[in-house]
Design an enzyme around this catalytic site. Structure first.
Site, PDB file in Angstrom:
ATOM      1  N   ARG A 324       0.948  -0.912  -0.365  1.00  0.00           N
ATOM      2  CA  ARG A 324      -0.365  -0.272   0.231  1.00  0.00           C
ATOM      3  C   ARG A 324       0.819   1.290   0.287  1.00  0.00           C
ATOM      4  O   ARG A 324       1.637   1.278   0.798  1.00  0.00           O
ATOM      5  CB  ARG A 324      -0.772   0.138   0.809  1.00  0.00           C
ATOM      6  CG  ARG A 324      -1.906  -1.251   0.950  1.00  0.00           C
ATOM      7  CD  ARG A 324      -2.712  -1.129   0.265  1.00  0.00           C
ATOM      8  NE  ARG A 324      -3.806  -1.456   0.086  1.00  0.00           N
ATOM      9  CZ  ARG A 324      -4.294  -2.558  -0.433  1.00  0.00           C
ATOM     10  NH1 ARG A 324      -3.304  -3.020  -1.590  1.00  0.00           N
ATOM     11  NH2 ARG A 324      -5.389  -3.191  -0.893  1.00  0.00           N
ATOM     12  N   GLU A 353      -3.489   7.556  -6.293  1.00  0.00           N
ATOM     13  CA  GLU A 353      -3.764   6.636  -7.999  1.00  0.00           C
ATOM     14  C   GLU A 353      -4.446   6.847  -8.682  1.00  0.00           C
ATOM     15  O   GLU A 353      -5.303   7.008  -8.285  1.00  0.00           O
ATOM     16  CB  GLU A 353      -3.045   5.606  -7.778  1.00  0.00           C
ATOM     17  CG  GLU A 353      -2.219   4.649  -6.651  1.00  0.00           C
ATOM     18  CD  GLU A 353      -2.361   3.018  -6.287  1.00  0.00           C
ATOM     19  OE1 GLU A 353      -3.020   2.167  -6.998  1.00  0.00           O
ATOM     20  OE2 GLU A 353      -1.333   2.846  -5.342  1.00  0.00           O
ATOM     21  N   HIS A 372       0.430  -0.036 -10.261  1.00  0.00           N
ATOM     22  CA  HIS A 372      -0.311  -1.558  -9.766  1.00  0.00           C
ATOM     23  C   HIS A 372      -0.701  -2.130 -10.375  1.00  0.00           C
ATOM     24  O   HIS A 372      -1.883  -2.833 -10.550  1.00  0.00           O
ATOM     25  CB  HIS A 372      -1.670  -0.245  -8.888  1.00  0.00           C
ATOM     26  CG  HIS A 372      -2.315  -1.011  -7.632  1.00  0.00           C
ATOM     27  ND1 HIS A 372      -2.569  -0.350  -7.003  1.00  0.00           N
ATOM     28  CD2 HIS A 372      -1.805  -2.529  -7.375  1.00  0.00           C
ATOM     29  CE1 HIS A 372      -3.451  -1.181  -5.152  1.00  0.00           C
ATOM     30  NE2 HIS A 372      -2.847  -2.393  -6.248  1.00  0.00           N
TER      31      HIS A 372
END
Length: 636
Positions: A324, A353, A372
Site C-alpha cells: 500500500r 493513484e 499498480h
C-alpha cells in the site's frame, strides 16, 4: 378481464397470507401487509403476475411457499390456464447481480449459472444509485465507490457487495452493516502474482533494467553507468510475513538471499520452516540491504516509513513496495534518496493513484515504478474472478462466507445486552496486543469469562470475535467479525481458548469480568506479566462503561476511554503530582488516574487516562522520573 383477474387474485392471496401468518410464517416474520407487490407480466393467459415478498432474502423460503401454495391452490378464481399463474408465484425469480467493473470470464460464467448478470461498466455515482434498487448483489474492483448513498438507494434489496480483490477502502462498511448487506472480498487469488511482481521489481532495481532499457532506446550504450548489485548473500527484510510476504521470502531464498522478517503475528515455527528469522522492526530496517514491504495500511502503519525510519536504515538500502502506498511518507523517501540513505526504490503503489504527473518521486532517477500491477496477471485475474463469484453466490444462498469483512446482523435484544461487553472485549484485545514486544509473534490467547450465568446461557462467540478483532485489526488488513473471527485467527496462527468461571454475582448481567491472557511472548511492560509469565489484563463493565481492573498482578480501576499511560513506580509520596505536572506542562489533559500497589511503600502501578497523545519528549520526561521503573503508552 385479465386485469380484473389479476386484481382479484392479488387481493385473495394478500388476505390468505395475512390470515395464515400465525400458523405458517415464522413467529419473527414481519406482517405481510404493505410488503406484497404484484407485477402484471405479459401473458397469453387470462392473468399472470409475479409476487415480490420483500422481507425474505430467499424467496424460496419454505414458510412463504407453503402459504403461497395454499393460497393459489385454494383460489376460486377461474383462469383459462392457471399453471402459469401458479408457476409464476411458486418459482423464485433469479437474483440479479450487477458487475460494475471488468471481471474474468470464468467468474462471470459461474455467476450466470445462478443469477441474472448485468455487466455495466464505468457507471457514474448517479447511474449506480439508479440501478442498484434492482439488484441483489454488486461486484466491484477498486474503481467503484460503494457509498452510504448507494445502500440507501438500494432500498433494502442489496444483500451482498463483493470486492474482487483484497482492499475494501472503497466500500462503506458501516453503512453496509446498518443496511444488512454482507461485504465479501477475494484475499487469496492474487497472492502469487503479487509475490512474483515484488521479485521482478527487486531484480530489475538491482540491475537497473528499466533505466538501461530506456537508455538503449534513446540510442545510447552506457554499460558503465548501469552497473548493478548482486542479490546473492544480501539480506532481505520482509516487512509483513503474511501470504504475499512469505511467498516473496521463499523466492528470495531461492536467489541465495538471507531473509529476515518482521510481523508481530507470524508464528516463529512457520518462518523457521522456510529459513526465515523473525526480528524486531528496528533490527529489520537497520540490518537489511533490501526491504520489501507487505504490510497493510492501517492507522498504525500509515507513513511508518518516514524520516526517522529512513535514518535508522543501513546507508544504501533499497526498498520495494507492492503493498500500500500510504505506508511510505513519499516526501521523506525523496529526501532519503537525495541524501543517499536509500540508494534505490521500486514502487508499484502510491499514496495517490495515479500519482501526479510531476511527482518528484516518480520522476526520480533512482526510482523504478509500475502502475499498480501486483495482481495483474491473466491467471490472477481469473482466480480473483472465480473466488469473488463463489463468495457472492454462496452469500446469496445464505451460506456464511469465510471472507466476510463486515459484522453480521445481531438481534436487537442480544446486541442491547452485550453492547458494553462488546466494547470491553475489543478494547482489552487492543490493549493486550500493544503490550507485546515485537519479534516473538502471538500464538496463544486465553480468555476467561467470570459470570453468574449457566454456561449454556452465555454465548461468548461475539465477545471472542471482538477480542480477536482487537488483537488482529490494529496492524493487519483483516476485518474481523462474528462470521470470520475463528477463520482469521486460524489463518494468523492464533489459538484462542476460553474458560468460564462461575462467580457468585447477579445473573442479571451476562458477564462479571473478562480476562485476556497472551502466553509465550515478551512484554513491553514487564508488570503486565502474571505469576505464570503471561501478559494478563482484566476488565469489567461498570455503570455501562468498560473499565480496566487488572494489569498483571496489580489491581487498577480506570475507564477505558481516550488513551492510557501505565507506570510502574516505587510507592512513595508525590508521584501523582510529579507525573501530572509533566503532562500538564505539555498541555496533555488528564481525564482520570488510578494507583494499585502490591504493598505499602513497595511497588505500585499508576494508570493515567489522557485525552491527547503525549509527544516523545513528554513521555521521555515521564520515564526520567527517578521513581518510575517502567512505563508504556497505550492507544484505546
Amino acid at each position: 378481464m385479465a386485469s380484473s383477474a389479476t386484481a382479484a387474485a392479488a387481493a385473495f392471496i394478500s388476505t390468505k397470507l395475512i390470515t395464515q401468518q400465525s400458523s405458517d410464517l415464522p413467529p419473527s416474520s414481519p406482517t405481510p401487509t404493505n410488503k406484497l407487490s404484484f407485477l402484471p407480466t405479459p401473458s397469453n393467459n387470462s392473468a399472470s403476475f409475479k409476487l415480490l415478498y420483500a422481507p425474505y432474502r430467499n424467496r424460496s423460503s419454505p414458510p412463504v411457499l407453503n402459504v403461497l401454495k395454499t393460497a393459489v391452490e385454494s383460489a376460486s378464481i377461474s383462469f383459462s390456464d392457471p399453471t402459469p399463474l401458479r408457476d409464476s408465484i411458486l418459482t423464485p425469480p433469479k437474483p440479479t447481480i450487477l458487475v460494475s467493473e471488468k471481471l474474468g470470464e470464468a467468474g462471470l460464467q459461474l455467476l450466470r449459472t445462478f443469477a441474472n448478470v448485468d455487466c455495466s461498466y464505468n457507471l457514474s455515482p448517479d447511474d449506480l444509485c439508479a440501478k442498484i434498487s434492482l439488484c441483489d448483489a454488486l461486484i466491484v474492483r477498486s474503481g467503484t465507490k460503494v457509498t452510504r448513498q448507494v445502500f440507501q438507494a438500494a432500498q433494502g434489496r442489496l444483500k451482498v457487495v463483493g470486492r474482487a480483490g483484497v482492499g475494501i477502502d472503497n466500500v462503506d462498511l458501516q453503512a453496509a452493516t446498518e443496511f444488512g448487506c454482507l461485504v465479501v472480498n477475494a484475499p487469496t487469488a492474487n497472492t502469487i502474482a503479487a509475490a512474483e511482481h515484488a521479485i521482478a521489481l527487486l531484480a530489475s532495481m538491482a540491475r537497473n533494467v528499466p533505466q538501461a532499457d530506456a537508455s538503449m532506446k534513446a540510442g545510447k550504450w552506457q554499460r558503465n553507468k548501469y552497473v548493478g548489485v548482486s542479490l546473492v548473500g544480501k539480506t532481505l527484510a520482509v516487512m509483513g510475513f503474511g501470504k504475499v510476504g512469505s511467498e516473496v521470502a521463499r523466492r528470495a531464498k531461492g536467489l541465495g538471499m538471507n531473509v529476515i522478517a518482521h510481523d508481530p503475528y507470524a508464528p516463529a515455527d512457520r518462518a523457521r520452516a522456510i529459513g526465515v528469522d523473525l526480528v524486531s522492526f528496528d533490527e529489520a530496517i537497520s540490518t537489511a540491504d533490501f526491504i520489501s514491504l507487505h504490510m497493510p495500511l492501517t492507522p498504525a502503519t500509515s507513513k511508518i516509513f518516514n524520516d526517522e525510519t529512513f535514518s535508522k536504515m543501513k546507508k544504501g538500502a533499497r526498498i520495494i513496495n507492492v503493498a500500500r502506498g500510504g505506508v511510505i511518507d513519499e516526501d521523506a523517501l525523496v529526501r532519503a534518496l537525495d541524501s543517499g540513505t536509500v540508494a534505490q526504490a521500486a514502487l508499484d503503489v502510491f499514496t495517490e493513484e495515479p500519482p501526479p504527473k510531476d511527482s518528484k518521486l516518480v520522476q526520480h532517477e533512482n526510482v523504478i515504478v509500475t502502475p499498480h500491477l501486483g495482481a495483474s496477471t491473466k491467471e490472477a485475474q481469473e482466480g480473483v474472478a472465480v473466488e469473488i463469484a463463489e463468495a457472492v453466490v454462496g452469500a446469496l444462498k445464505g451460506e456464511l462466507a469465510a471472507t466476510a469483512v463486515n459484522a453480521p446482523m445481531v438481534p436487537a435484544e442480544v446486541m442491547s445486552e452485550l453492547a458494553p461487553y462488546v466494547v470491553l472485549a475489543e478494547k482489552l484485545g487492543r490493549l493486550a496486543v500493544q503490550l507485546v514486544a515485537g519479534g516473538s509473534g502471538i500464538q496463544s490467547v486465553k480468555v476467561v469469562y467470570r459470570s453468574a450465568r449457566d454456561p449454556d446461557n452465555l454465548d461468548t462467540r461475539l465477545l471472542r470475535a471482538m477480542i480477536v478483532k482487537g488483537i488482529i485489526e490494529p496492524i493487519s488488513i483483516s476485518f474481523v467479525n462474528l462470521v470470520n473471527a475463528d477463520f482469521t485467527a486460524k489463518q494468523k496462527g492464533l489459538r484462542i481458548s476460553e474458560e468460564r468461571v462461575f462467580v457468585d454475582s447477579s445473573p442479571e448481567y451476562p458477564v462479571d469480568s473478562i480476562q485476556v491472557q497472551i502466553s509465550n511472548v515478551q512484554s513491553k511492560f514487564a508488570s503486565a506479566l502474571s505469576e505464570t509469565g503471561n501478559i494478563s489484563i482484566d476488565g469489567k463493565v461498570k455503570y455501562g462503561i468498560p473499565h480496566l481492573t487488572g494489569v498483571g498482578s496489580f489491581s487498577v480501576d480506570v475507564s477505558l476511554e481516550g488513551n492510557l499511560i501505565l507506570c510502574r513506580q516505587v510507592d512513595q509520596p508525590g508521584m501523582i503530582g510529579r507525573v501530572g505536572n509533566i503532562l500538564g506542562e505539555s498541555n496533555v489533559n488528564v481525564s482520570f488516574m488510578s494507583v494499585g500497589r502490591t504493598a505499602k511503600r513497595i511497588k505500585a502501578i499508576m494508570a493515567i487516562g489522557v485525552d491527547e497523545e503525549p509527544d516523545k519528549d513528554t513521555l521521555k520526561k515521564v520515564g526520567e522520573v527517578p521513581a518510575v521503573e517502567e512505563f508504556v503508552f497505550l492507544e484505546l
